[in-house]
Design a protein around this motif. Sequence first.
Motif, PDB file in Angstrom:
ATOM      1  N   GLU A 190       0.886  -1.199  -0.036  1.00  0.00           N
ATOM      2  CA  GLU A 190      -0.083   0.060   0.134  1.00  0.00           C
ATOM      3  C   GLU A 190       0.771   1.494  -0.110  1.00  0.00           C
ATOM      4  OE1 GLU A 190      -3.366   2.058  -0.570  1.00  0.00           O
ATOM      5  OE2 GLU A 190      -3.533   0.048  -0.223  1.00  0.00           O
ATOM      6  N   ALA A 200      -6.014  -9.683  -5.573  1.00  0.00           N
ATOM      7  CA  ALA A 200      -6.979  -8.490  -5.191  1.00  0.00           C
ATOM      8  C   ALA A 200      -6.671  -7.298  -5.046  1.00  0.00           C
ATOM      9  CB  ALA A 200      -8.115  -9.188  -4.337  1.00  0.00           C
ATOM     10  N   TRP A 230      -3.667  -5.917  -6.643  1.00  0.00           N
ATOM     11  CA  TRP A 230      -3.116  -5.369  -7.655  1.00  0.00           C
ATOM     12  C   TRP A 230      -4.330  -5.181  -8.887  1.00  0.00           C
ATOM     13  CZ3 TRP A 230       0.767  -2.702  -8.151  1.00  0.00           C
ATOM     14  CH2 TRP A 230       2.159  -2.861  -7.364  1.00  0.00           C
ATOM     15  N   THR A 231      -5.588  -5.920  -8.814  1.00  0.00           N
ATOM     16  CA  THR A 231      -6.329  -5.823  -9.942  1.00  0.00           C
ATOM     17  C   THR A 231      -6.861  -4.485 -10.087  1.00  0.00           C
ATOM     18  OG1 THR A 231      -6.995  -8.177  -9.665  1.00  0.00           O
ATOM     19  CG2 THR A 231      -8.719  -6.866 -10.576  1.00  0.00           C
ATOM     20  N   PRO A 232      -7.425  -3.669  -8.812  1.00  0.00           N
ATOM     21  CA  PRO A 232      -8.150  -2.304  -9.196  1.00  0.00           C
ATOM     22  C   PRO A 232      -6.820  -1.528  -9.797  1.00  0.00           C
ATOM     23  CG  PRO A 232      -8.084  -2.921  -6.773  1.00  0.00           C
ATOM     24  CD  PRO A 232      -7.528  -4.214  -7.507  1.00  0.00           C
ATOM     25  N   HIS A 233      -5.717  -1.796  -9.534  1.00  0.00           N
ATOM     26  CA  HIS A 233      -4.314  -1.036  -9.996  1.00  0.00           C
ATOM     27  C   HIS A 233      -4.285  -1.095 -11.461  1.00  0.00           C
ATOM     28  CE1 HIS A 233      -2.978   0.632  -6.185  1.00  0.00           C
ATOM     29  NE2 HIS A 233      -3.261  -0.508  -5.731  1.00  0.00           N
ATOM     30  N   GLN A 247      -6.816  -2.217 -13.396  1.00  0.00           N
ATOM     31  CA  GLN A 247      -7.971  -1.491 -13.719  1.00  0.00           C
ATOM     32  C   GLN A 247      -7.760   0.063 -14.178  1.00  0.00           C
ATOM     33  OE1 GLN A 247     -10.851  -2.975 -11.005  1.00  0.00           O
ATOM     34  NE2 GLN A 247     -11.659  -4.380 -12.344  1.00  0.00           N
ATOM     35  N   ALA A 248      -7.166   0.758 -13.342  1.00  0.00           N
ATOM     36  CA  ALA A 248      -6.947   2.149 -13.303  1.00  0.00           C
ATOM     37  C   ALA A 248      -5.756   2.297 -14.362  1.00  0.00           C
ATOM     38  CB  ALA A 248      -6.350   2.600 -11.943  1.00  0.00           C
ATOM     39  N   PRO A 258      -8.093  -8.009 -15.932  1.00  0.00           N
ATOM     40  CA  PRO A 258      -7.338  -7.393 -14.930  1.00  0.00           C
ATOM     41  C   PRO A 258      -6.811  -8.357 -13.834  1.00  0.00           C
ATOM     42  CG  PRO A 258      -9.309  -5.852 -15.384  1.00  0.00           C
ATOM     43  CD  PRO A 258      -9.437  -7.315 -16.181  1.00  0.00           C
ATOM     44  N   ARG A 259      -7.674  -9.270 -13.754  1.00  0.00           N
ATOM     45  CA  ARG A 259      -7.251 -10.320 -12.546  1.00  0.00           C
ATOM     46  C   ARG A 259      -6.117 -11.211 -13.157  1.00  0.00           C
ATOM     47  NH1 ARG A 259      -8.406 -12.485  -7.726  1.00  0.00           N
ATOM     48  NH2 ARG A 259      -8.198 -14.627  -7.486  1.00  0.00           N
TER      49      ARG A 259
END
Length: 190
Positions: free
Chosen positions: A68, A125, A127-130, A132-133, A146-147
């Motif tokens: 983080e 989980a 890294w997935t939103p990173h 997506q961003a 993304p996953r």
Amino acid sequence: MLNDVPPPVLAAAADTLRRLGPDRFSIGAVAEAAGISAEAALEVLGNREAAMKAALDHMGNWYFRALEAITQHEDTLAGAVAEGCVEFCAHRRRSDQLRAPAAGSSLLVQLFANVGGDLFDRTIAFWTPHVQAAQATGEVAADVDPRQAAEWIVRVMLSFELLPPIGVNLEESEEVRRFVSAFIVRGLGG
């Protein structure tokens, strides 16, 4: 269980596991490191296996706090992954210096071996939103899952902890950053 164990005892358990490895880890060694009696350590940690699990969970929480902190300071996925790899290289150097010959595998290997599936899933989980961003900015191709990309990132990062230097000087942070940044996004179609 972690909430019931005093933080200094958890830290002592984690440090003991890091220093001695799983084969030599003992409640007595944790007690000595924490400055408490073996009976008190048994009371708060339970048996050896429960104490080792508590230490590994504590280390796993540290791992996510470190990830983080790394990602908060980077504007790109490539930069965040590169900084993560630099941290893995630094951790490897620290682990190599701390590890007694009998301690066995690295801390990260111990974490994944003992808390494995959950830690691996949590890391994907994370890294997935990173990813997506990065897709939203065009850094990563829109058709990349993304996953799956997050899993690939985790596997690449782990290689910096587990594999010896081959063509990249893992002692040089800038060289690691350049190496990772040059290939991480290209591999994701960016």
